[in-house]
Scaffold this motif. Sequence first.
Motif, PDB file in Angstrom:
ATOM      1  N   ASP A  67       0.841  -1.199   0.000  1.00  0.00           N
ATOM      2  CA  ASP A  67       0.000   0.000   0.000  1.00  0.00           C
ATOM      3  C   ASP A  67       0.876   1.249   0.000  1.00  0.00           C
ATOM      4  OD1 ASP A  67      -2.347  -1.459   0.107  1.00  0.00           O
ATOM      5  OD2 ASP A  67      -2.603  -1.234   2.269  1.00  0.00           O
ATOM      6  N   ALA A  68       0.386   2.293  -0.628  1.00  0.00           N
ATOM      7  CA  ALA A  68       1.042   3.592  -0.637  1.00  0.00           C
ATOM      8  C   ALA A  68       0.007   4.645  -0.244  1.00  0.00           C
ATOM      9  CB  ALA A  68       1.607   3.896  -2.025  1.00  0.00           C
ATOM     10  N   VAL A  69       0.398   5.541   0.639  1.00  0.00           N
ATOM     11  CA  VAL A  69      -0.498   6.596   1.100  1.00  0.00           C
ATOM     12  C   VAL A  69       0.132   7.945   0.749  1.00  0.00           C
ATOM     13  CG1 VAL A  69      -1.772   7.547   3.057  1.00  0.00           C
ATOM     14  CG2 VAL A  69      -1.144   5.129   3.047  1.00  0.00           C
ATOM     15  N   PHE A  70      -0.666   8.825   0.149  1.00  0.00           N
ATOM     16  CA  PHE A  70      -0.171  10.128  -0.297  1.00  0.00           C
ATOM     17  C   PHE A  70      -0.864  11.246   0.457  1.00  0.00           C
ATOM     18  CE2 PHE A  70      -0.478  13.707  -3.405  1.00  0.00           C
ATOM     19  CZ  PHE A  70       0.870  14.028  -3.419  1.00  0.00           C
ATOM     20  N   TRP A  71      -0.056  12.156   0.992  1.00  0.00           N
ATOM     21  CA  TRP A  71      -0.584  13.345   1.648  1.00  0.00           C
ATOM     22  C   TRP A  71      -0.064  14.576   0.923  1.00  0.00           C
ATOM     23  CZ3 TRP A  71       1.429   9.449   5.012  1.00  0.00           C
ATOM     24  CH2 TRP A  71       0.451   8.790   5.768  1.00  0.00           C
ATOM     25  N   GLU A  72      -0.948  15.523   0.661  1.00  0.00           N
ATOM     26  CA  GLU A  72      -0.575  16.803   0.056  1.00  0.00           C
ATOM     27  C   GLU A  72       0.122  17.676   1.095  1.00  0.00           C
ATOM     28  OE1 GLU A  72      -0.890  17.690  -3.034  1.00  0.00           O
ATOM     29  OE2 GLU A  72      -2.453  16.406  -3.866  1.00  0.00           O
ATOM     30  N   LYS A  73       0.851  18.665   0.635  1.00  0.00           N
ATOM     31  CA  LYS A  73       1.490  19.633   1.515  1.00  0.00           C
ATOM     32  C   LYS A  73       0.435  20.252   2.429  1.00  0.00           C
ATOM     33  CE  LYS A  73       4.230  23.858   1.424  1.00  0.00           C
ATOM     34  NZ  LYS A  73       4.996  24.783   0.578  1.00  0.00           N
ATOM     35  N   GLY A  74       0.736  20.302   3.716  1.00  0.00           N
ATOM     36  CA  GLY A  74      -0.180  20.909   4.681  1.00  0.00           C
ATOM     37  C   GLY A  74      -1.170  19.949   5.307  1.00  0.00           C
ATOM     38  N   GLU A  75      -1.332  18.750   4.755  1.00  0.00           N
ATOM     39  CA  GLU A  75      -2.283  17.780   5.322  1.00  0.00           C
ATOM     40  C   GLU A  75      -1.764  17.227   6.649  1.00  0.00           C
ATOM     41  OE1 GLU A  75      -4.932  14.815   3.133  1.00  0.00           O
ATOM     42  OE2 GLU A  75      -3.321  15.191   1.677  1.00  0.00           O
ATOM     43  N   TRP A  76      -2.655  17.169   7.625  1.00  0.00           N
ATOM     44  CA  TRP A  76      -2.327  16.551   8.908  1.00  0.00           C
ATOM     45  C   TRP A  76      -2.415  15.044   8.748  1.00  0.00           C
ATOM     46  CZ3 TRP A  76      -0.605  18.884  13.268  1.00  0.00           C
ATOM     47  CH2 TRP A  76      -0.672  20.288  13.295  1.00  0.00           C
ATOM     48  N   HIS A  77      -1.508  14.314   9.406  1.00  0.00           N
ATOM     49  CA  HIS A  77      -1.529  12.852   9.297  1.00  0.00           C
ATOM     50  C   HIS A  77      -0.737  12.188  10.420  1.00  0.00           C
ATOM     51  CE1 HIS A  77       2.130  14.119   7.240  1.00  0.00           C
ATOM     52  NE2 HIS A  77       2.607  12.893   7.415  1.00  0.00           N
ATOM     53  N   GLU A  78      -1.007  10.896  10.578  1.00  0.00           N
ATOM     54  CA  GLU A  78      -0.349  10.080  11.595  1.00  0.00           C
ATOM     55  C   GLU A  78      -0.298   8.641  11.097  1.00  0.00           C
ATOM     56  OE1 GLU A  78      -0.781   9.399  16.373  1.00  0.00           O
ATOM     57  OE2 GLU A  78      -2.638   9.447  15.219  1.00  0.00           O
ATOM     58  N   THR A  79       0.741   7.913  11.477  1.00  0.00           N
ATOM     59  CA  THR A  79       0.883   6.497  11.155  1.00  0.00           C
ATOM     60  C   THR A  79       1.194   5.761  12.449  1.00  0.00           C
ATOM     61  OG1 THR A  79       1.783   7.049   8.971  1.00  0.00           O
ATOM     62  CG2 THR A  79       2.161   4.805   9.776  1.00  0.00           C
ATOM     63  N   LYS A  80       0.540   4.619  12.660  1.00  0.00           N
ATOM     64  CA  LYS A  80       0.844   3.825  13.854  1.00  0.00           C
ATOM     65  C   LYS A  80       0.742   2.344  13.513  1.00  0.00           C
ATOM     66  CE  LYS A  80      -3.822   3.725  15.847  1.00  0.00           C
ATOM     67  NZ  LYS A  80      -4.611   4.005  17.050  1.00  0.00           N
ATOM     68  N   THR A  81       1.343   1.513  14.353  1.00  0.00           N
ATOM     69  CA  THR A  81       1.313   0.075  14.136  1.00  0.00           C
ATOM     70  C   THR A  81       1.287  -0.663  15.467  1.00  0.00           C
ATOM     71  OG1 THR A  81       2.478  -1.810  13.146  1.00  0.00           O
ATOM     72  CG2 THR A  81       3.845  -0.005  13.941  1.00  0.00           C
ATOM     73  N   ASP A  82       0.608  -1.778  15.497  1.00  0.00           N
ATOM     74  CA  ASP A  82       0.601  -2.647  16.672  1.00  0.00           C
ATOM     75  C   ASP A  82       1.723  -3.678  16.580  1.00  0.00           C
ATOM     76  OD1 ASP A  82      -1.703  -1.364  17.634  1.00  0.00           O
ATOM     77  OD2 ASP A  82      -3.021  -2.758  16.578  1.00  0.00           O
ATOM     78  N   ILE A  83       1.964  -4.179  15.368  1.00  0.00           N
ATOM     79  CA  ILE A  83       2.908  -5.288  15.194  1.00  0.00           C
ATOM     80  C   ILE A  83       4.247  -4.875  14.584  1.00  0.00           C
ATOM     81  CG2 ILE A  83       1.020  -6.939  14.959  1.00  0.00           C
ATOM     82  CD1 ILE A  83       1.712  -7.013  11.923  1.00  0.00           C
ATOM     83  N   GLY A  84       4.342  -3.656  14.083  1.00  0.00           N
ATOM     84  CA  GLY A  84       5.557  -3.165  13.439  1.00  0.00           C
ATOM     85  C   GLY A  84       5.381  -3.043  11.937  1.00  0.00           C
ATOM     86  N   LEU A  85       6.138  -2.147  11.339  1.00  0.00           N
ATOM     87  CA  LEU A  85       6.130  -2.001   9.883  1.00  0.00           C
ATOM     88  C   LEU A  85       7.403  -1.299   9.432  1.00  0.00           C
ATOM     89  CD1 LEU A  85       5.466   1.147   8.795  1.00  0.00           C
ATOM     90  CD2 LEU A  85       3.186   0.558   9.525  1.00  0.00           C
ATOM     91  N   THR A  86       7.753  -1.538   8.195  1.00  0.00           N
ATOM     92  CA  THR A  86       8.867  -0.855   7.559  1.00  0.00           C
ATOM     93  C   THR A  86       8.307  -0.125   6.348  1.00  0.00           C
ATOM     94  OG1 THR A  86      10.424  -2.562   8.267  1.00  0.00           O
ATOM     95  CG2 THR A  86      11.131  -1.130   6.464  1.00  0.00           C
ATOM     96  N   ALA A  87       8.698   1.125   6.180  1.00  0.00           N
ATOM     97  CA  ALA A  87       8.156   1.939   5.088  1.00  0.00           C
ATOM     98  C   ALA A  87       9.224   2.846   4.496  1.00  0.00           C
ATOM     99  CB  ALA A  87       6.992   2.786   5.595  1.00  0.00           C
ATOM    100  N   ILE A  88       9.091   3.108   3.213  1.00  0.00           N
ATOM    101  CA  ILE A  88       9.884   4.124   2.537  1.00  0.00           C
ATOM    102  C   ILE A  88       9.014   5.374   2.478  1.00  0.00           C
ATOM    103  CG2 ILE A  88      10.890   4.839   0.325  1.00  0.00           C
ATOM    104  CD1 ILE A  88      12.553   2.682   1.591  1.00  0.00           C
ATOM    105  N   VAL A  89       9.596   6.526   2.778  1.00  0.00           N
ATOM    106  CA  VAL A  89       8.888   7.796   2.669  1.00  0.00           C
ATOM    107  C   VAL A  89       9.620   8.644   1.630  1.00  0.00           C
ATOM    108  CG1 VAL A  89       8.201   9.918   3.850  1.00  0.00           C
ATOM    109  CG2 VAL A  89       8.040   7.723   5.035  1.00  0.00           C
ATOM    110  N   ILE A  90       8.846   9.158   0.679  1.00  0.00           N
ATOM    111  CA  ILE A  90       9.382  10.027  -0.364  1.00  0.00           C
ATOM    112  C   ILE A  90       8.707  11.385  -0.209  1.00  0.00           C
ATOM    113  CG2 ILE A  90       9.667  10.394  -2.850  1.00  0.00           C
ATOM    114  CD1 ILE A  90       9.308   7.336  -3.176  1.00  0.00           C
ATOM    115  N   GLU A  91       9.524  12.439  -0.131  1.00  0.00           N
ATOM    116  CA  GLU A  91       9.006  13.793   0.006  1.00  0.00           C
ATOM    117  C   GLU A  91       9.594  14.666  -1.104  1.00  0.00           C
ATOM    118  OE1 GLU A  91       8.492  14.383   4.757  1.00  0.00           O
ATOM    119  OE2 GLU A  91      10.553  14.378   3.995  1.00  0.00           O
ATOM    120  N   SER A  92       8.731  15.375  -1.809  1.00  0.00           N
ATOM    121  CA  SER A  92       9.177  16.271  -2.868  1.00  0.00           C
ATOM    122  C   SER A  92       8.051  17.222  -3.243  1.00  0.00           C
ATOM    123  CB  SER A  92       9.601  15.473  -4.106  1.00  0.00           C
ATOM    124  OG  SER A  92       9.967  16.336  -5.161  1.00  0.00           O
ATOM    125  N   GLU A  93       8.404  18.413  -3.669  1.00  0.00           N
ATOM    126  CA  GLU A  93       7.406  19.398  -4.106  1.00  0.00           C
ATOM    127  C   GLU A  93       6.633  18.933  -5.331  1.00  0.00           C
ATOM    128  OE1 GLU A  93       6.269  22.063  -2.734  1.00  0.00           O
ATOM    129  OE2 GLU A  93       7.742  22.380  -1.154  1.00  0.00           O
TER     130      GLU A  93
END
Length: 118
Positions: free
Chosen positions: A80-106
């Motif tokens: 899965d991939a989740v996209f947030w626009e500039k200025g969007e409030w967000h949070e990520t949490k896990t019960d069992i653990g996760l590994t993720a790549i985060v890409i940030e760019s204008e």
Amino acid sequence: MKFYKFNKVSGKKISKFNSNFVMSRIVQTEKPTHVVCMYLEENGVIGFHQAVVPQLLLILTGEGYVRGDKEEYVKVQSGDAVFWEKGEWHETKTDIGLTAIVIESEELIPSSFMPLKK
């Protein structure tokens, strides 16, 4: 907040140069891009904050939950991939653990390469 898929099924089989693999394109940028890998252990959290620039979270392993400005969490898992626009409030949490790549760019436009999650 938008959800995309970058799993094997959404990829393209590559045979050029005598290759044999599947590639899922994610983004292409010309402006500076910040790419990191995040490791959330059991009960890990990326706290509630605003995206400074457009941000794409790619779940590699494990599973967890994300939310936008509302306190409604959506389950995410590997592929899965989740996209947030500039200025969007967000949070990520896990019960069992996760590994993720985060890409940030204008200039992130994930819809150019990835299908929306149904």
